[in-house]
Design an enzyme around this catalytic site. Structure first.
Site, short mmCIF file in Angstrom:
data_model
loop_
_atom_site.label_atom_id
_atom_site.label_comp_id
_atom_site.label_asym_id
_atom_site.label_seq_id
_atom_site.Cartn_x
_atom_site.Cartn_y
_atom_site.Cartn_z
N GLY A 1 34.67 28.92 53.05
CA GLY A 1 33.67 30.04 52.80
C GLY A 1 33.41 30.88 53.57
N THR A 2 34.66 31.38 53.97
CA THR A 2 34.66 32.83 54.68
C THR A 2 34.42 33.99 53.75
OG1 THR A 2 36.86 33.11 54.43
CG2 THR A 2 36.09 31.86 56.40
N MET B 1 37.74 25.86 43.69
CA MET B 1 38.99 25.44 43.25
C MET B 1 39.17 24.25 42.02
SD MET B 1 40.58 27.32 45.59
CE MET B 1 42.12 26.71 45.55
N LEU C 1 38.00 25.88 35.16
CA LEU C 1 36.92 25.94 34.34
C LEU C 1 37.01 25.72 32.89
CD1 LEU C 1 34.85 28.61 36.32
CD2 LEU C 1 34.39 26.01 36.30
N ASN D 1 36.32 36.44 40.06
CA ASN D 1 36.92 35.61 40.66
C ASN D 1 37.68 36.51 41.64
OD1 ASN D 1 38.16 33.18 41.95
ND2 ASN D 1 39.73 33.51 40.69
N HIS E 1 41.12 36.26 44.00
CA HIS E 1 42.28 35.50 43.74
C HIS E 1 43.42 35.90 44.95
CE1 HIS E 1 45.60 32.95 42.14
NE2 HIS E 1 46.22 33.84 42.43
N SER F 1 43.11 40.06 44.72
CA SER F 1 42.72 40.83 43.68
C SER F 1 41.24 40.28 42.96
CB SER F 1 43.73 40.52 42.42
OG SER F 1 44.77 40.79 42.57
N GLU G 1 41.91 32.61 30.08
CA GLU G 1 43.34 32.67 30.74
C GLU G 1 43.28 32.37 32.13
OE1 GLU G 1 47.47 35.23 30.98
OE2 GLU G 1 45.84 35.87 29.56
N LEU G 2 43.99 31.40 32.69
CA LEU G 2 43.60 31.31 34.24
C LEU G 2 44.40 32.27 34.94
CD1 LEU G 2 43.11 29.01 36.42
CD2 LEU G 2 45.41 28.44 36.40
N ASP G 3 43.45 32.74 35.91
CA ASP G 3 43.85 33.94 36.72
C ASP G 3 44.34 35.25 35.79
OD1 ASP G 3 43.04 32.67 39.09
OD2 ASP G 3 45.10 31.60 39.16
N GLU H 1 40.06 40.33 51.87
CA GLU H 1 39.20 39.86 50.93
C GLU H 1 37.74 40.18 51.22
OE1 GLU H 1 40.36 35.67 50.13
OE2 GLU H 1 41.49 36.41 48.35
C1 GAR Z 1 40.54 32.71 49.40
O1 GAR Z 1 41.67 33.30 50.07
C2 GAR Z 1 40.54 32.85 47.95
O2 GAR Z 1 41.17 34.15 47.47
C3 GAR Z 1 41.08 31.57 47.31
O3 GAR Z 1 40.83 30.49 48.48
C4 GAR Z 1 40.44 31.36 49.49
C5 GAR Z 1 38.86 30.52 49.84
O4 GAR Z 1 38.78 31.00 51.35
N1 GAR Z 1 40.96 31.36 46.06
C6 GAR Z 1 41.83 30.71 45.24
O5 GAR Z 1 42.85 30.31 45.57
C7 GAR Z 1 41.31 30.72 43.82
N2 GAR Z 1 42.38 30.17 43.02
P1 GAR Z 1 37.20 30.82 51.73
O6 GAR Z 1 36.72 29.59 51.36
O7 GAR Z 1 37.49 30.93 53.41
O8 GAR Z 1 36.48 31.90 51.16
#
Ligand code: GAR
Length: 220
Positions: free
Chosen positions: A19-20, A97, A100, A114, A116, A143, A150-152, A181
């Site tokens: 969850g950063t 993760m 859906l 989302n 990604h 992104s 459609e996934l991602d 991010e």
């Molecule tokens: C993030 O880098 C996010 O982009 C990725 O998971 C990480 C979560 O980090 N998401 C995916 O891969 C979705 N397919 P966090 O828990 O530290 O925020």
């Protein structure tokens, strides 16, 4: 006479892991002028540290544990019911993760975003950092996109790049990408809450104009 303030858009965040990104969103929405507020953080994992971060910030949390459901449909229906209790205007996936169902995605179309960890359309799915390294990409990134069936594959709103160095490992690259991010997601959420971003049938309107290419976060 004092003008009535419109209520702030209600943001709900779903996360599965550390969850950063949730933390970056919490920090951003705490700023006095942020045009939205986080009403809840939900997870499919009872032990997700993202829940801890939300609780620390006095934000409501909920868990819909996917291991307790026989099918993706049943899990998504339960998740949807929980989300609806909060009546969100914005629904954010931040390291959520689970794939859906189409029904879920359609129910929240236009408010479901989302983040990604790749420069979409490159590297949908998992192990994006490893794949960018194996391909010898000189740049990689992240992104923010609308979620569609459609996934991602939904329209991309904005991206941020990182330079890949010869020393990079999947782990070091993941850290670099996350740092971007944490800047990019709050900016896009701000724009969304301000009503500047809208999803059309398969396109995005930004300030009422067709967005021809994803917006790019630059270093200067
Ligand atoms: C993030 O880098 C996010 O982009 C990725 O998971 C990480 C979560 O980090 N998401 C995916 O891969 C979705 N397919 P966090 O828990 O530290 O925020």
């Amino acid at each position: 006479m004092k003008a009535e303030k419109a209520p702030l858009p209600r943001i709900l965040v779903l996360a599965s892991g550390s969850g950063t990104n949730v933390q970056a969103l919490i920090d951003a929405t705490r700023e006095r002028d942020f045009p939205g507020r986080i009403v809840a953080v939900g997870s499919n994992r009872p032990k997700a540290f993202a829940l801890e971060r939300a609780a620390q910030a006095n934000i409501e949390t909920f868990v819909v544990d996917h291991t307790q459901y026989d099918s993706r449909e049943a899990f998504d229906a339960a998740l949807m019911a929980e989300i609806r209790r909060y009546n969100p205007d914005v629904l954010l996936l931040a390291g959520f993760m689970r794939i859906l169902t189409d029904d879920f995605v359609r129910a929240f179309r236009g408010i479901l975003l989302n983040i990604h960890p790749s420069l979409l359309p490159k590297y949908t799915g998992l192990n994006t950092h490893q794949r960018a390294l194996e391909a010898g990409d000189p740049v990689h990134g992240t992104s923010v996109h609308f979620v569609t069936e459609e996934l991602d594959g939904g329209p991309v709103i904005a991206q941020a790049e990182v330079k890949v160095s010869l020393e990079d490992t999947p782990e070091s690259l993941a850290e670099k990408v996350k740092a971007k991010e944490h800047i990019l997601y709050p900016i896009v959420v701000r724009w969304f809450c301000e009503g500047r971003i809208q999803l059309g049938s398969d396109y995005i309107l930004f300030d009422g104009e067709l967005l021809k290419a994803p917006l790019r976060l630059t270093d200067d």
